[in-house]
Design a protein around this motif. Structure first.
Motif, PDB file in Angstrom:
ATOM      1  N   UNK A   1      47.911 -18.577 141.815  1.00  0.00           N
ATOM      2  CA  UNK A   1      48.011 -17.457 142.737  1.00  0.00           C
ATOM      3  C   UNK A   1      47.940 -16.150 141.967  1.00  0.00           C
ATOM      4  N   UNK A   2      47.198 -15.202 142.505  1.00  0.00           N
ATOM      5  CA  UNK A   2      47.091 -13.871 141.894  1.00  0.00           C
ATOM      6  C   UNK A   2      48.259 -13.006 142.345  1.00  0.00           C
ATOM      7  N   UNK A   3      48.916 -12.368 141.392  1.00  0.00           N
ATOM      8  CA  UNK A   3      50.064 -11.512 141.675  1.00  0.00           C
ATOM      9  C   UNK A   3      49.824 -10.141 141.065  1.00  0.00           C
ATOM     10  N   UNK A   4      49.981  -9.103 141.867  1.00  0.00           N
ATOM     11  CA  UNK A   4      49.892  -7.728 141.370  1.00  0.00           C
ATOM     12  C   UNK A   4      51.287  -7.130 141.375  1.00  0.00           C
ATOM     13  N   UNK A   5      51.746  -6.679 140.208  1.00  0.00           N
ATOM     14  CA  UNK A   5      53.050  -6.033 140.079  1.00  0.00           C
ATOM     15  C   UNK A   5      52.816  -4.544 139.865  1.00  0.00           C
ATOM     16  N   UNK A   6      53.220  -3.728 140.833  1.00  0.00           N
ATOM     17  CA  UNK A   6      53.097  -2.279 140.701  1.00  0.00           C
ATOM     18  C   UNK A   6      54.344  -1.750 140.010  1.00  0.00           C
ATOM     19  N   UNK A   7      54.152  -0.993 138.941  1.00  0.00           N
ATOM     20  CA  UNK A   7      55.298  -0.477 138.196  1.00  0.00           C
ATOM     21  C   UNK A   7      55.128   1.007 137.929  1.00  0.00           C
ATOM     22  N   UNK A   8      56.244   1.719 137.855  1.00  0.00           N
ATOM     23  CA  UNK A   8      56.223   3.158 137.594  1.00  0.00           C
ATOM     24  C   UNK A   8      57.022   3.525 136.353  1.00  0.00           C
ATOM     25  N   UNK A   9      57.513   2.515 135.645  1.00  0.00           N
ATOM     26  CA  UNK A   9      58.322   2.788 134.465  1.00  0.00           C
ATOM     27  C   UNK A   9      59.807   2.803 134.736  1.00  0.00           C
ATOM     28  N   UNK A  10      60.204   2.711 136.013  1.00  0.00           N
ATOM     29  CA  UNK A  10      61.631   2.666 136.342  1.00  0.00           C
ATOM     30  C   UNK A  10      62.158   1.254 136.157  1.00  0.00           C
ATOM     31  N   UNK A  11      63.476   1.108 136.239  1.00  0.00           N
ATOM     32  CA  UNK A  11      64.060  -0.226 136.099  1.00  0.00           C
ATOM     33  C   UNK A  11      63.613  -1.143 137.227  1.00  0.00           C
ATOM     34  N   UNK A  12      63.361  -0.565 138.426  1.00  0.00           N
ATOM     35  CA  UNK A  12      62.900  -1.389 139.534  1.00  0.00           C
ATOM     36  C   UNK A  12      61.512  -1.956 139.255  1.00  0.00           C
ATOM     37  N   UNK A  13      60.672  -1.175 138.598  1.00  0.00           N
ATOM     38  CA  UNK A  13      59.358  -1.673 138.217  1.00  0.00           C
ATOM     39  C   UNK A  13      59.464  -2.807 137.210  1.00  0.00           C
ATOM     40  N   UNK A  14      60.367  -2.654 136.235  1.00  0.00           N
ATOM     41  CA  UNK A  14      60.573  -3.720 135.261  1.00  0.00           C
ATOM     42  C   UNK A  14      61.167  -4.964 135.885  1.00  0.00           C
ATOM     43  N   UNK A  15      62.070  -4.781 136.848  1.00  0.00           N
ATOM     44  CA  UNK A  15      62.643  -5.922 137.554  1.00  0.00           C
ATOM     45  C   UNK A  15      61.562  -6.732 138.275  1.00  0.00           C
ATOM     46  N   UNK A  16      60.527  -6.050 138.776  1.00  0.00           N
ATOM     47  CA  UNK A  16      59.477  -6.748 139.512  1.00  0.00           C
ATOM     48  C   UNK A  16      58.805  -7.834 138.686  1.00  0.00           C
ATOM     49  N   UNK A  17      58.491  -7.519 137.455  1.00  0.00           N
ATOM     50  CA  UNK A  17      57.845  -8.500 136.572  1.00  0.00           C
ATOM     51  C   UNK A  17      58.806  -9.638 136.250  1.00  0.00           C
ATOM     52  N   UNK A  18      60.078  -9.326 136.074  1.00  0.00           N
ATOM     53  CA  UNK A  18      61.066 -10.369 135.824  1.00  0.00           C
ATOM     54  C   UNK A  18      61.217 -11.298 137.024  1.00  0.00           C
ATOM     55  N   UNK A  19      61.097 -10.738 138.235  1.00  0.00           N
ATOM     56  CA  UNK A  19      61.161 -11.559 139.429  1.00  0.00           C
ATOM     57  C   UNK A  19      59.994 -12.546 139.484  1.00  0.00           C
ATOM     58  N   UNK A  20      58.818 -12.095 139.089  1.00  0.00           N
ATOM     59  CA  UNK A  20      57.658 -12.990 139.087  1.00  0.00           C
ATOM     60  C   UNK A  20      57.896 -14.165 138.153  1.00  0.00           C
ATOM     61  N   UNK A  21      58.540 -13.904 137.022  1.00  0.00           N
ATOM     62  CA  UNK A  21      58.831 -14.969 136.068  1.00  0.00           C
ATOM     63  C   UNK A  21      59.937 -15.889 136.558  1.00  0.00           C
ATOM     64  N   UNK A  22      60.797 -15.390 137.442  1.00  0.00           N
ATOM     65  CA  UNK A  22      61.961 -16.152 137.888  1.00  0.00           C
ATOM     66  C   UNK A  22      61.710 -16.937 139.166  1.00  0.00           C
ATOM     67  N   UNK A  23      60.830 -16.440 140.043  1.00  0.00           N
ATOM     68  CA  UNK A  23      60.573 -17.127 141.312  1.00  0.00           C
ATOM     69  C   UNK A  23      60.120 -18.564 141.068  1.00  0.00           C
ATOM     70  N   UNK A  24      60.528 -19.496 141.926  1.00  0.00           N
ATOM     71  CA  UNK A  24      60.229 -20.921 141.698  1.00  0.00           C
ATOM     72  C   UNK A  24      58.817 -21.325 142.114  1.00  0.00           C
TER      73      UNK A  24
END
Length: 287
Positions: A1-24
């Motif tokens: 599956x293709x996933x696009x993570x939009x980030x702006x440099x904030x902690x919320x943007x960094x959390x997004x990538x971590x969520x992709x790695x954590x989702x089952x």
């Protein structure tokens, strides 16, 4: 599956990538991390218009700040991809934030991930409107990150019999593993609370039909290896979804983006927006 993570440099943007790695996910996703520079919106402090005579120095300083932040954001995203062992790439684009993200977002079978807040007071307002914009206009599911990534052990799935809520159930069944790692090689099933919120109206057979919808959804989840329970509530949809997620300590809320008819689509569209805005946990909106 293709996933696009939009980030702006904030902690919320960094959390997004971590969520992709954590989702089952059943299969490892292909990840693109996107950082958008909206230079056209540059303005001097406290001024409503972008560029005015005498503000050029402020604009240049802000542009330099954005470029520096962009370079730092891209570098950190590359490091995160490597640390999380995710396959993907990092890219920078220039333009209006929401339209640029939508242009690069995956199609219906992909996933768009965005944080709910940005770097400061103004960014929080702007990025809050960006996440709402993406929920309404993206053609793929949107994951709105509200906190640090954690193993998904409990989910609240909101259904209403619409095509969108059927797609939300399908996403769980086809994209997610049914268990999570408790450590030391042990696995435990993910628990799903399946919620249907009924209005305060009485139609013959409506209550029975809704119970049957809940039971069928629960049966499909249990057959796939999840544990699940039906929840039927009366009241305002957004309030009941938020209450159920809090009461059952959900790590993730999953819901459709639209309802059954023209009026329902309007009402439930606003429901998904309200849930995203007010939820304490991360929300996946599926269409």
């Amino acid at each position: 599956m293709d996933v696009l993570v939009a980030t702006d440099g904030s902690k919320h943007g960094g959390w997004g990538l971590n969520w992709v790695a954590t989702l089952p996910f059943i299969k490892p996703p292909r990840v693109t991390v996107l950082h958008v520079l909206d230079i056209a919106g540059l303005r001097a402090p406290f001024l409503s218009q972008p560029v005015m005579a005498g503000t050029e120095r402020y604009i240049q300083e802000e542009l330099q700040r954005m470029e520096t932040r962009c370079a730092k954001t891209l570098k950190e995203a590359k490091q995160q991809l490597a640390a999380q062992k995710l396959k993907g790439r990092v890219r920078r684009e220039q333009g209006a934030v929401a339209p640029t993200i939508l242009k690069r977002a995956p199609k219906r079978d992909g996933l768009l991930v965005v944080g709910s807040q940005g770097l400061d007071a103004l960014d929080r307002f702007m990025l809050g409107s960006v996440s709402s914009n993406l929920i309404h206009h993206a053609t793929c599911p949107v994951l709105v990150v509200k906190g640090e990534a954690a193993p998904v052990r409990r989910m609240t799935l909101a259904i209403d019999g619409s095509d969108a809520s059927a797609q939300a159930l399908k996403f769980i069944l086809t994209r997610f593993q049914s268990d999570w790692s408790t450590g030391k090689g042990r696995q435990a099933p993910i628990h799903v609370s399946v919620l249907h919120v009924m209005p305060f109206v009485k139609y013959p057979g409506l209550k029975e039909a809704n119970y049957q919808l809940l039971e069928r959804s629960v049966e499909r989840l249990i057959k796939a290896g999840f544990t699940a329970e039906p929840l039927c509530q009366f009241g305002r949809p957004a309030e009941e979804i938020l209450r159920a997620a809090a009461n059952y300590h959900a790590d993730l809320i999953v819901m459709g983006a639209q309802g059954l008819g023209a009026v329902a689509r309007f009402l439930l569209g606003s429901v998904s927006t309200r849930v995203v805005q007010q939820a304490n946990c991360t929300v996946l909106v599926v269409r």
